[in-house]
Motif scaffolding. Structure first.
Motif, PDB file in Angstrom:
ATOM      1  N   ARG A   1       0.848  -1.196   0.000  1.00 47.40           N
ATOM      2  CA  ARG A   1       0.000   0.000   0.000  1.00 47.40           C
ATOM      3  C   ARG A   1       0.876   1.236   0.000  1.00 47.40           C
ATOM      4  N   GLY A   2       0.328   2.335  -0.516  1.00 50.31           N
ATOM      5  CA  GLY A   2       1.106   3.554  -0.696  1.00 50.31           C
ATOM      6  C   GLY A   2       1.727   4.036   0.602  1.00 50.31           C
ATOM      7  N   ARG A   3       3.010   4.373   0.534  1.00 52.73           N
ATOM      8  CA  ARG A   3       3.736   4.812   1.724  1.00 52.73           C
ATOM      9  C   ARG A   3       3.739   6.335   1.872  1.00 52.73           C
ATOM     10  N   GLY A   4       3.044   7.034   0.963  1.00 44.12           N
ATOM     11  CA  GLY A   4       3.047   8.492   1.013  1.00 44.12           C
ATOM     12  C   GLY A   4       2.066   9.052   2.029  1.00 44.12           C
ATOM     13  N   GLY A   5       1.235   8.207   2.607  1.00 46.14           N
ATOM     14  CA  GLY A   5       0.330   8.688   3.640  1.00 46.14           C
ATOM     15  C   GLY A   5      -1.037   8.050   3.608  1.00 46.14           C
TER      16      GLY A   5
ATOM     17  N   MET B   1      -3.854  -1.796  -7.098  1.00 44.43           N
ATOM     18  CA  MET B   1      -5.089  -1.243  -7.649  1.00 44.43           C
ATOM     19  C   MET B   1      -4.807   0.037  -8.421  1.00 44.43           C
ATOM     20  N   LYS B   2      -3.950   0.865  -7.880  1.00 43.01           N
ATOM     21  CA  LYS B   2      -3.627   2.129  -8.557  1.00 43.01           C
ATOM     22  C   LYS B   2      -2.983   1.857  -9.919  1.00 43.01           C
ATOM     23  N   TRP B   3      -2.099   0.870  -9.953  1.00 51.05           N
ATOM     24  CA  TRP B   3      -1.467   0.510 -11.224  1.00 51.05           C
ATOM     25  C   TRP B   3      -2.521  -0.013 -12.208  1.00 51.05           C
TER      26      TRP B   3
ATOM     27  N   CYS C   1       6.889  10.131  -9.570  1.00 52.21           N
ATOM     28  CA  CYS C   1       7.331   9.767  -8.236  1.00 52.21           C
ATOM     29  C   CYS C   1       7.252  10.989  -7.329  1.00 52.21           C
ATOM     30  N   ASN C   2       6.592  10.819  -6.208  1.00 54.66           N
ATOM     31  CA  ASN C   2       6.431  11.905  -5.258  1.00 54.66           C
ATOM     32  C   ASN C   2       7.586  11.890  -4.257  1.00 54.66           C
ATOM     33  N   ALA C   3       8.539  12.801  -4.448  1.00 58.53           N
ATOM     34  CA  ALA C   3       9.681  12.907  -3.538  1.00 58.53           C
ATOM     35  C   ALA C   3       9.683  14.292  -2.916  1.00 58.53           C
ATOM     36  N   ASP C   4       8.483  14.773  -2.613  1.00 61.90           N
ATOM     37  CA  ASP C   4       8.371  16.133  -2.074  1.00 61.90           C
ATOM     38  C   ASP C   4       8.648  16.157  -0.572  1.00 61.90           C
ATOM     39  N   GLU C   5       8.291  15.090   0.093  1.00 66.77           N
ATOM     40  CA  GLU C   5       8.570  14.883   1.522  1.00 66.77           C
ATOM     41  C   GLU C   5       8.550  16.165   2.353  1.00 66.77           C
ATOM     42  N   GLY C   6       7.334  16.626   2.614  1.00 69.27           N
ATOM     43  CA  GLY C   6       7.208  17.907   3.299  1.00 69.27           C
ATOM     44  C   GLY C   6       7.000  17.840   4.803  1.00 69.27           C
ATOM     45  N   ASP C   7       6.724  16.638   5.358  1.00 72.10           N
ATOM     46  CA  ASP C   7       6.493  16.544   6.799  1.00 72.10           C
ATOM     47  C   ASP C   7       7.707  17.042   7.565  1.00 72.10           C
TER      48      ASP C   7
ATOM     49  N   CYS D   1       2.425  21.034  -2.190  1.00 72.13           N
ATOM     50  CA  CYS D   1       2.837  20.445  -3.469  1.00 72.13           C
ATOM     51  C   CYS D   1       3.082  18.950  -3.357  1.00 72.13           C
ATOM     52  N   GLY D   2       3.072  18.397  -2.140  1.00 75.05           N
ATOM     53  CA  GLY D   2       3.145  16.952  -1.986  1.00 75.05           C
ATOM     54  C   GLY D   2       1.804  16.302  -2.233  1.00 75.05           C
ATOM     55  N   GLU D   3       0.734  17.080  -2.175  1.00 73.27           N
ATOM     56  CA  GLU D   3      -0.606  16.573  -2.479  1.00 73.27           C
ATOM     57  C   GLU D   3      -0.657  16.297  -3.974  1.00 73.27           C
ATOM     58  N   GLU D   4      -1.245  15.159  -4.341  1.00 66.96           N
ATOM     59  CA  GLU D   4      -1.023  14.679  -5.702  1.00 66.96           C
ATOM     60  C   GLU D   4      -1.512  15.615  -6.812  1.00 66.96           C
ATOM     61  N   THR D   5      -2.670  16.244  -6.635  1.00 72.90           N
ATOM     62  CA  THR D   5      -3.158  17.093  -7.729  1.00 72.90           C
ATOM     63  C   THR D   5      -2.350  18.401  -7.795  1.00 72.90           C
TER      64      THR D   5
ATOM     65  N   LEU E   1       0.987   7.961  -9.870  1.00 69.40           N
ATOM     66  CA  LEU E   1       1.842   8.675  -8.925  1.00 69.40           C
ATOM     67  C   LEU E   1       2.031   7.816  -7.683  1.00 69.40           C
ATOM     68  N   ASN E   2       3.285   7.518  -7.371  1.00 66.23           N
ATOM     69  CA  ASN E   2       3.590   6.804  -6.134  1.00 66.23           C
ATOM     70  C   ASN E   2       4.699   7.510  -5.381  1.00 66.23           C
ATOM     71  N   ASN E   3       4.736   7.200  -4.122  1.00 69.25           N
ATOM     72  CA  ASN E   3       5.739   7.753  -3.230  1.00 69.25           C
ATOM     73  C   ASN E   3       7.083   7.010  -3.411  1.00 69.25           C
ATOM     74  N   VAL E   4       8.176   7.660  -3.028  1.00 71.29           N
ATOM     75  CA  VAL E   4       9.517   7.074  -3.156  1.00 71.29           C
ATOM     76  C   VAL E   4       9.596   5.705  -2.479  1.00 71.29           C
ATOM     77  N   GLU E   5       9.144   5.661  -1.230  1.00 73.54           N
ATOM     78  CA  GLU E   5       9.277   4.407  -0.475  1.00 73.54           C
ATOM     79  C   GLU E   5       8.409   3.307  -1.080  1.00 73.54           C
ATOM     80  N   THR E   6       7.255   3.679  -1.613  1.00 77.48           N
ATOM     81  CA  THR E   6       6.421   2.696  -2.295  1.00 77.48           C
ATOM     82  C   THR E   6       7.223   2.044  -3.417  1.00 77.48           C
ATOM     83  N   TYR E   7       7.844   2.884  -4.267  1.00 78.55           N
ATOM     84  CA  TYR E   7       8.649   2.352  -5.372  1.00 78.55           C
ATOM     85  C   TYR E   7       9.817   1.509  -4.854  1.00 78.55           C
TER      86      TYR E   7
ATOM     87  N   CYS F   1      -8.757  19.997  -0.030  1.00 78.46           N
ATOM     88  CA  CYS F   1      -7.789  18.906  -0.118  1.00 78.46           C
ATOM     89  C   CYS F   1      -7.458  18.377   1.265  1.00 78.46           C
ATOM     90  N   ALA F   2      -6.671  17.284   1.258  1.00 83.86           N
ATOM     91  CA  ALA F   2      -6.377  16.581   2.509  1.00 83.86           C
ATOM     92  C   ALA F   2      -5.546  17.425   3.471  1.00 83.86           C
ATOM     93  N   LEU F   3      -4.894  18.470   2.974  1.00 80.66           N
ATOM     94  CA  LEU F   3      -4.127  19.316   3.894  1.00 80.66           C
ATOM     95  C   LEU F   3      -5.073  19.938   4.913  1.00 80.66           C
TER      96      LEU F   3
END
Ligand SMILES: Cc1cc2nc3c(=O)[nH]c(=O)nc-3n(C[C@H](O)[C@H](O)[C@H](O)COP(=O)(O)O)c2cc1C
Ligand code: SF4
Ligand code: SF4
Ligand code: SF4
Ligand code: FES
Lengths: 600, 127
Positions: free
Chosen positions: A166-170, A177-179, A196-202, A287-291, A323-329, A504-506
């Motif tokens: 499952r996605g590690r971005g949050g 399923m996403k694929w 690839c989402n490598a924005d890592e803003g936390d 900008c880490g939010e996918e859209t 779109l997937n997170n770095v750790e997911t990949y 959005c989720a923020l």
């Protein structure tokens, strides 16, 4: 052919680089040349070992000795003693915790023993700037097999589904399923994107950075496989500009992969083509939010847009986008090389595999840890983390950063997985894990995360733009000692509206830190409001400093050092603090050798 | 541009180089005593001979390290061989000429070369 007998692994991740590890690597080069060992000993500049707080880290293989807090001045001794004479330099061996146990091998440390390293499997073990080393560590085995056997894309997606990843971005959405959605989506001109989402803003999180710095090729290979599976034609890695080392290593990796024909047109001579470009983010959390991320890649201001349509259907430039997170990949090639069942055997029923956490705060061993899903918080805090230092008591752990919540001490046996964390009002998030002790004020913590959100709200929708600011003001009112019990109700109501009506989720998740502290530490809020007291002694307006007359010897030390001239008294007579002048800096508290000064 | 075959060739070649980083206990370990006494007695050429022989025979899963003084300086150069699941074997007064025999008999065929061991040397001294 050179015959190398030792490899000196010098960590050149961000943490160790900031304590000058590249200079240590240079010093090794010089000293080895002086000892005429340059042909027998190889220096490898690696990514993060996860022990950043004890950095710079140097590991000598095959002996396995792990040296920490190494300085340039230590290098001649390590070369002379260890590499020439084979004697381990005991005084530099990595020490765990307060007790001072040393371990000659990293795998024997408490810190590593409970970990299962899948996403971080090669971090610290290979040279991230050498595609050959990556290939030697079974890199491009998965892609090679796929291209050689002309594997059916659907069977790759089935394997990812079966693994339970499952996605590690949050959000923790099923990766398989996403694929599938992206593969099934039809593109008007055949163009599909893989991002690839490598924005890592936390705040405080650095899992993705460490993977990119330590094993960048694994992300390129996984994205290439994803493109093969979903029909992707072009890839983008969106990485924040504050990660210069990660960016440099990604650029090198992309360059080398292109030279080897592992990226670009006709990969490995087949008719499959795919290329990857970097896009640098300016560091806005949203900008880490996918859209928002995709809007930013398109060259616009990074603002979220409503979903649906989901990116898998209409993403970048209106094309189906994965779109997937770095750790997911980072898990993908391991799954394909070792089998989906093997991955699914790790973890819990609904949360499979491992999760990387950046362990920080009031904990003995800070650093990067990768644990099987379902590991209890207790194991992470007490065993891996070595407990709370200075004999203090564990109060709570915060996961999920500004979107997450707190886990109080009496829930320390909660297993860490998606469902369990959500059930107790926190969330997995991207992997920040901050430990708090009795000196942390929970209202102050909630205020901290909210101030972050207020700064990072993009302002597009009103509930979030105005609501988070109002929420923040209410928290300030409480920590200033002006709060009322009605304010607590207003806070809860405001949280509800934020959750329900933000775009959005923020904004939707911004109330979480407030709600979870209110749930578990309501008494602390009440102490602030009713008693005008901060139990942890953090909120400045609610603490005051006093001198106990019976204990004061009149040594004058505190008066001399008070920056506000707030302390007065004659020599050898009891001193007093003028609370009107006192700025609550706390300096006097540390000054008094007679324990005469108290904070209440 | 590489072909699939080239990719595999690189992997095989690099795997050998990366063996040294394998921290698992399944590796055979050869430790050459390299303290001052060992170096004076000629331990360096012995170490080089091991590396050369292992490379020449294309052996995998063997790591060669150096260790400190083992305390039997009169018998230097000393080489200790650890085969997983077996007792440590100590070879003494090792010369580069003896190395191919140790590699072939002990590391490959798992037969201890008794005549080179510390036990044999001590008996000889008594006799
Ligand atoms: C405000 C906000 C910030 C986010 N930041 C990140 C981030 O830094 N990295 C990330 O991978 N996902 C982040 N996400 C989640 C992404 O929107 C998205 O779910 C994720 O990248 C999908 O990848 P995954 O399925 O592999 O987790 C963020 C979401 C929100 C709402
Ligand atoms: S919820 Fe906040 S961050 Fe998200 S779109 Fe609205 S204002 Fe922007
Ligand atoms: S330092 Fe302590 S003992 Fe000395 S004057 Fe201040 S309160 Fe009194
Ligand atoms: S807290 Fe700071 S300002 Fe206040 S009395 Fe002590 S030293 Fe002076
Ligand atoms: S950066 Fe060196 S251990 Fe993390």
């Amino acid at each position: 052919m050179k015959l190398i007998r030792n490899h000196v692994m010098v960590c050149c991740g961000t943490g160790c680089t900031s304590s000058e590890s590249p200079k240590i690597a240079d010093a090794f080069e010089k000293e080895l040349a002086r000892a005429e060992l340059q042909d027998e000993v190889k220096i490898v500049r690696t990514g993060c070992f996860g022990l950043c707080a004890a950095g710079p880290i140097v590991m000598i293989l095959p002996d396995g000795a792990c040296y920490s807090r190494v300085t340039v001045d230590d290098v001649p001794e390590i070369v002379r003693e260890h590499l020439v004479k084979g004697r381990i330099v005991d005084r530099l061996l990595h020490m765990e915790g307060d007790e001072g146990t040393t371990a000659t091998s990293l795998n024997d440390t408490q810190f590593y023993k409970h970990q299962t390293r899948i996403a971080l499997r090669s971090c610290g073990i290979i040279d991230p700037e050498s595609i050959d080393e990556y290939i030697g560590a079974d890199g491009y085995l998965a892609l090679g097999n796929i291209l050689e056997n002309k594997t059916d894309p659907q069977s790759i997606i089935d394997a990812i589904k079966e693994s339970g990843l499952r996605g590690r971005g949050g959000a923790g959405f099923s990766t398989g399923m996403k694929w599938q959605f992206t593969k099934d989506a039809v593109s008007p001109d055949g163009v599909k994107y893989v991002c690839c989402n490598a924005d890592e803003g936390d705040p405080g999180a650095f899992m993705d950075r460490s993977v990119l710095e330590g094993d960048p090729f694994s992300i390129l290979e996984a994205m290439t496989i994803a493109a093969y599976a979903v029909g992707g034609t072009q890839g983008y890695i969106y990485v924040r500009a504050e990660y210069p080392i990660a960016i440099a290593r990604l650029e090198t990796a992309i360059q080398q992969a292109r030279e080897y024909g592992l990226l670009g047109k006709n990969i490995l001579g087949t008719d499959f083509s795919f290329d990857i470009e970097l896009r640098l983010g300016a560091g806005a959390f949203v900008c880490g939010e996918e859209t928002a991320l995709m809007t930013s890649i398109e060259g616009h201001r990074g603002e979220p847009r409503p979903r649906p349509p989901f990116p898998a259907v209409k993403g970048l430039w209106q094309r189906p986008t994965l779109l997937n997170n770095v750790e997911t990949y980072a898990n993908i090639t391991w799954i394909l090389n070792n089998g989906a069942e093997k991955y699914a055997a790790i973890g819990t029923e609904k949360s499979k595999g491992t999760k990387v956490f950046a362990l920080g705060g009031k904990i003995t061993n800070t650093g990067l840890v990768e644990i099987p899903m379902g590991t209890t918080l207790r194991t992470v805090v007490e065993d891996i983390g070595g407990g709370v230092p200075h004999g203090k008591k564990f109060k709570a752990a915060q996961t999920g950063g500004p979107s997450g919540g707190c886990i109080p001490a009496d829930l320390i046996d909660t297993p860490i997985d998606y469902e369990s964390l959500t059930a107790i009002g926190s969330m997995m998030g991207s992997g920040g894990l901050i430990v708090m002790d009795e000196d942390n004020c929970m209202v102050d913590i909630a205020k901290f995360f909210l101030s972050f959100i207020v700064d990072e709200s993009c302002g597009k929708c009103t509930p979030c733009r105005i609501g988070t600011k109002r929420l923040y003001d209410l928290l300030c009112k409480i920590t200033d000692g002006n709060g009322t019990l009605e304010d607590l109700d207003t806070i809860e109501e405001l949280c509800y509206h934020l959750k329900e009506s933000s775009l959005c989720a923020l904004g939707q998740s911004a109330p979480n830190p407030v709600l979870s502290t209110l749930q578990y530490f309501r008494d602390e809020y009440i102490a602030h409001v009713v008693e005008k007291r901060c139990p942890a002694g953090v909120c400045k307006n609610l603490v005051s400093y006093h001198i106990v007359p019976d204990k004061c010897k009149g040594c004058t030390l505190c008066a001399k050092n008070c920056p506000a001239d707030a302390i007065s008294g004659a020599i050898r007579a009891a001193h007093t603090i003028d609370s009107a002048k006192c700025i609550k800096c706390g300096v006097c508290l540390g000054n008094c050798r007679f324990g005469a000064i108290v904070k209440v | 541009m590489k072909s699939l075959e080239e990719l595999k060739a690189i992997r095989e070649q690099m795997k050998k180089q990366l063996d040294i980083r394998d921290q698992s206990d399944s590796n055979i370990r050869v430790a050459v005593g390299m303290a001052t006494c060992g170096i004076a007695a000629g331990a360096k050429p012995v170490l080089a001979a091991f590396l050369q022989e292992i490379d020449r025979r294309d052996l995998r899963g063997i790591s060669v390290t150096q260790t400190g003084c083992i305390g039997v300086c009169r018998l230097e150069p000393v080489v200790e061989v650890y085969v997983p699941g077996q007792e440590k074997v100590t070879y003494v007064k090792v010369t580069p000429e003896m190395v191919p025999t140790i590699v072939a008999d002990h590391l490959v065929n798992r037969q201890v070369v008794t005549r080179f061991t510390i036990g044999a040397a001590e008996q000889e001294e008594k006799a």
